[in-house]
Design a protein around this motif. Structure first.
Motif, PDB file in Angstrom:
ATOM      1  N   ASP A 185       0.825  -1.210   0.000  1.00  0.00           N
ATOM      2  CA  ASP A 185       0.000   0.000   0.000  1.00  0.00           C
ATOM      3  C   ASP A 185       0.859   1.260   0.000  1.00  0.00           C
ATOM      4  O   ASP A 185       0.519   2.268  -0.630  1.00  0.00           O
ATOM      5  N   LEU A 186       2.021   1.206   0.668  1.00  0.00           N
ATOM      6  CA  LEU A 186       2.932   2.345   0.656  1.00  0.00           C
ATOM      7  C   LEU A 186       3.549   2.521  -0.725  1.00  0.00           C
ATOM      8  O   LEU A 186       3.626   3.647  -1.238  1.00  0.00           O
ATOM      9  N   VAL A 187       3.964   1.429  -1.319  1.00  0.00           N
ATOM     10  CA  VAL A 187       4.560   1.489  -2.656  1.00  0.00           C
ATOM     11  C   VAL A 187       3.568   2.043  -3.667  1.00  0.00           C
ATOM     12  O   VAL A 187       3.896   2.924  -4.470  1.00  0.00           O
ATOM     13  N   ASP A 188       2.319   1.563  -3.616  1.00  0.00           N
ATOM     14  CA  ASP A 188       1.293   2.037  -4.547  1.00  0.00           C
ATOM     15  C   ASP A 188       0.997   3.522  -4.335  1.00  0.00           C
ATOM     16  O   ASP A 188       0.849   4.285  -5.303  1.00  0.00           O
ATOM     17  N   ALA A 189       0.899   3.936  -3.076  1.00  0.00           N
ATOM     18  CA  ALA A 189       0.594   5.337  -2.791  1.00  0.00           C
ATOM     19  C   ALA A 189       1.734   6.252  -3.221  1.00  0.00           C
ATOM     20  O   ALA A 189       1.505   7.358  -3.722  1.00  0.00           O
ATOM     21  N   LEU A 190       2.955   5.776  -3.056  1.00  0.00           N
ATOM     22  CA  LEU A 190       4.113   6.567  -3.465  1.00  0.00           C
ATOM     23  C   LEU A 190       4.165   6.699  -4.983  1.00  0.00           C
ATOM     24  O   LEU A 190       4.425   7.785  -5.520  1.00  0.00           O
ATOM     25  N   ARG A 191       3.874   5.624  -5.670  1.00  0.00           N
ATOM     26  CA  ARG A 191       3.853   5.656  -7.129  1.00  0.00           C
ATOM     27  C   ARG A 191       2.758   6.618  -7.628  1.00  0.00           C
ATOM     28  O   ARG A 191       2.981   7.401  -8.554  1.00  0.00           O
ATOM     29  N   ALA A 192       1.611   6.590  -6.990  1.00  0.00           N
ATOM     30  CA  ALA A 192       0.514   7.483  -7.376  1.00  0.00           C
ATOM     31  C   ALA A 192       0.883   8.937  -7.134  1.00  0.00           C
ATOM     32  O   ALA A 192       0.563   9.815  -7.947  1.00  0.00           O
ATOM     33  N   ALA A 193       1.559   9.204  -6.029  1.00  0.00           N
ATOM     34  CA  ALA A 193       1.972  10.579  -5.728  1.00  0.00           C
ATOM     35  C   ALA A 193       2.959  11.082  -6.759  1.00  0.00           C
ATOM     36  O   ALA A 193       2.894  12.233  -7.210  1.00  0.00           O
ATOM     37  N   HIS A 194       3.878  10.211  -7.156  1.00  0.00           N
ATOM     38  CA  HIS A 194       4.864  10.588  -8.169  1.00  0.00           C
ATOM     39  C   HIS A 194       4.179  10.887  -9.495  1.00  0.00           C
ATOM     40  O   HIS A 194       4.497  11.883 -10.163  1.00  0.00           O
ATOM     41  N   HIS A 195       3.241  10.036  -9.872  1.00  0.00           N
ATOM     42  CA  HIS A 195       2.507  10.250 -11.119  1.00  0.00           C
ATOM     43  C   HIS A 195       1.661  11.520 -11.064  1.00  0.00           C
ATOM     44  O   HIS A 195       1.407  12.165 -12.092  1.00  0.00           O
ATOM     45  N   ALA A 196       1.254  11.908  -9.854  1.00  0.00           N
ATOM     46  CA  ALA A 196       0.453  13.123  -9.694  1.00  0.00           C
ATOM     47  C   ALA A 196       1.305  14.380  -9.709  1.00  0.00           C
ATOM     48  O   ALA A 196       0.776  15.492  -9.673  1.00  0.00           O
ATOM     49  N   GLY A 197       2.626  14.210  -9.745  1.00  0.00           N
ATOM     50  CA  GLY A 197       3.522  15.358  -9.859  1.00  0.00           C
ATOM     51  C   GLY A 197       4.246  15.754  -8.597  1.00  0.00           C
ATOM     52  O   GLY A 197       4.921  16.793  -8.565  1.00  0.00           O
ATOM     53  N   ALA A 198       4.153  14.941  -7.545  1.00  0.00           N
ATOM     54  CA  ALA A 198       4.836  15.272  -6.297  1.00  0.00           C
ATOM     55  C   ALA A 198       6.342  15.106  -6.446  1.00  0.00           C
ATOM     56  O   ALA A 198       6.824  14.246  -7.192  1.00  0.00           O
ATOM     57  N   ARG A 199       7.085  15.946  -5.741  1.00  0.00           N
ATOM     58  CA  ARG A 199       8.528  15.763  -5.599  1.00  0.00           C
ATOM     59  C   ARG A 199       8.731  14.672  -4.551  1.00  0.00           C
ATOM     60  O   ARG A 199       8.266  14.790  -3.422  1.00  0.00           O
ATOM     61  N   VAL A 200       9.426  13.608  -4.917  1.00  0.00           N
ATOM     62  CA  VAL A 200       9.572  12.449  -4.036  1.00  0.00           C
ATOM     63  C   VAL A 200      11.004  12.378  -3.524  1.00  0.00           C
ATOM     64  O   VAL A 200      11.960  12.430  -4.309  1.00  0.00           O
ATOM     65  N   VAL A 201      11.140  12.248  -2.212  1.00  0.00           N
ATOM     66  CA  VAL A 201      12.444  12.302  -1.553  1.00  0.00           C
ATOM     67  C   VAL A 201      12.609  11.084  -0.659  1.00  0.00           C
ATOM     68  O   VAL A 201      11.712  10.763   0.129  1.00  0.00           O
TER      69      VAL A 201
END
Length: 330
Positions: free
Chosen positions: A83-99
């Protein structure tokens, strides 16, 4: 407000989580600009030893954040929760800066966010990261890597370096330095610096360059050479180079240029001085030289940087000196 989401789950390292919370959770004293809006996101209560952390929001909130931070992942041999991996992938696709901080890179790797990109993690786990995710260009010899929308850091102290780097990107050098002073840490270590360096053979006082660093900082307006530095340190140029590499991970001239650029950033943020005056105050000599090095180092010209990070701080002793040397339009 700049929305930042801290993604948490069982199995994360509390040091890196605490670092992110300390930097982004509240503004340093004296900083009056709107600070980050930090939200802790997770699917359930998270336990760290004797402590229990209750998230503010669910993982689905990650895709609403401008920046998502993933702390260190404790057991790199265990796959992070789906669930964390999926949510992180969705955030990245939504344009979030991922750190990712430290071994949080393994979570980004599981999400495919690092594929085709350069990345780093704690030096003890870089081989594992490279073997598990062969499409990732793992660099074991840097403190952090900035790919723009995806950033990764090495371990522990390097996580703090990357957090301060983010503050510098968002608010400029002056506020980043204020944040560093609150934390009682050096204001800036470049991402390309080695994760760890061999300790130099100490002089009698154990710190051969201790007196040299402030001597250089006080003379940034002067055309210093390696020979000047070696003479001040009372050692040969070759000996100086070895000590510099051991202490900073870089050469004397590269370190000196980094200090000049940093000083130029502060003058651009805090003063009305023209580019010629700032070039003189930082030892760059000419506006052309300053623009070339500034653009090559930071990716933007000085005038663009000033428009982005201009503060309302008025005259200071440095400001008055630079202004007296003359002003010109950017």
């Amino acid at each position: 407000m700049r929305p930042v989401a801290l993604a948490v789950t069982d199995g994360m390292l509390q040091f890196e989580l605490s670092v992110a919370y300390e930097v982004f959770g509240s503004a340093p004293a004296g900083v009056t600009v709107p600070w980050y809006d930090l939200t802790v996101c997770g699917s359930h209560s998270v336990t760290f030893g004797r402590f229990r952390l209750e998230p503010d929001r669910g993982l689905d909130h990650l895709q609403d954040a401008g920046t998502v931070i993933v702390p260190g992942w404790a057991d790199v041999d265990v796959d992070p929760p789906a669930d964390l991996v999926d949510a992180l992938r969705a955030a990245h696709h939504a344009g979030a800066r991922v750190v990712s901080l430290c071994t949080g890179a393994f979570v980004l790797g599981a999400a495919g966010i690092l594929d085709g990109k350069r990345a780093t993690t704690h030096w003890a786990h870089t081989d594992v990261l490279a073997a598990r995710y062969p499409q990732v260009q793992v660099d074991p010899d840097v403190l952090y890597v900035d790919n723009g929308s995806v950033l990764t850091s090495a371990g522990k102290a390097a996580a703090l370096d990357l957090c301060l780097h983010l503050v510098r990107l968002d608010y400029g050098s002056s506020i980043a330095n204020t944040t560093a002073r609150r934390l009682v840490v050096p204001p800036h270590r470049s991402g390309g610096q080695a994760q760890f360096v061999t300790a130099p053979v100490p002089d009698q006082d154990g710190r051969p360059l201790t007196a040299l660093f402030p001597w250089i900082i006080e003379r940034l307006d002067q055309p210093l050479t390696v020979e000047d530095l070696a003479r001040q340190a009372r050692m040969s140029s070759r000996h100086l180079g070895r000590h510099f590499r051991a202490a900073t991970g870089t050469t004397p001239l590269q370190w000196l240029l980094a200090q000049r650029i940093r000083h130029a950033q502060e003058l651009l943020e805090k003063t009305d001085a023209g580019i010629d005056a700032i070039a003189t105050a930082t030892g760059m000599g000419t506006a052309t030289t300053l623009r070339r090095h500034f653009n090559r180092t930071l990716g933007v010209p000085p005038d663009t940087y000033r428009r982005t990070f201009r503060t309302r701080v008025r005259s200071s002793p440095v400001h008055a000196t630079a202004r007296a040397q003359g002003r010109e339009s950017d």
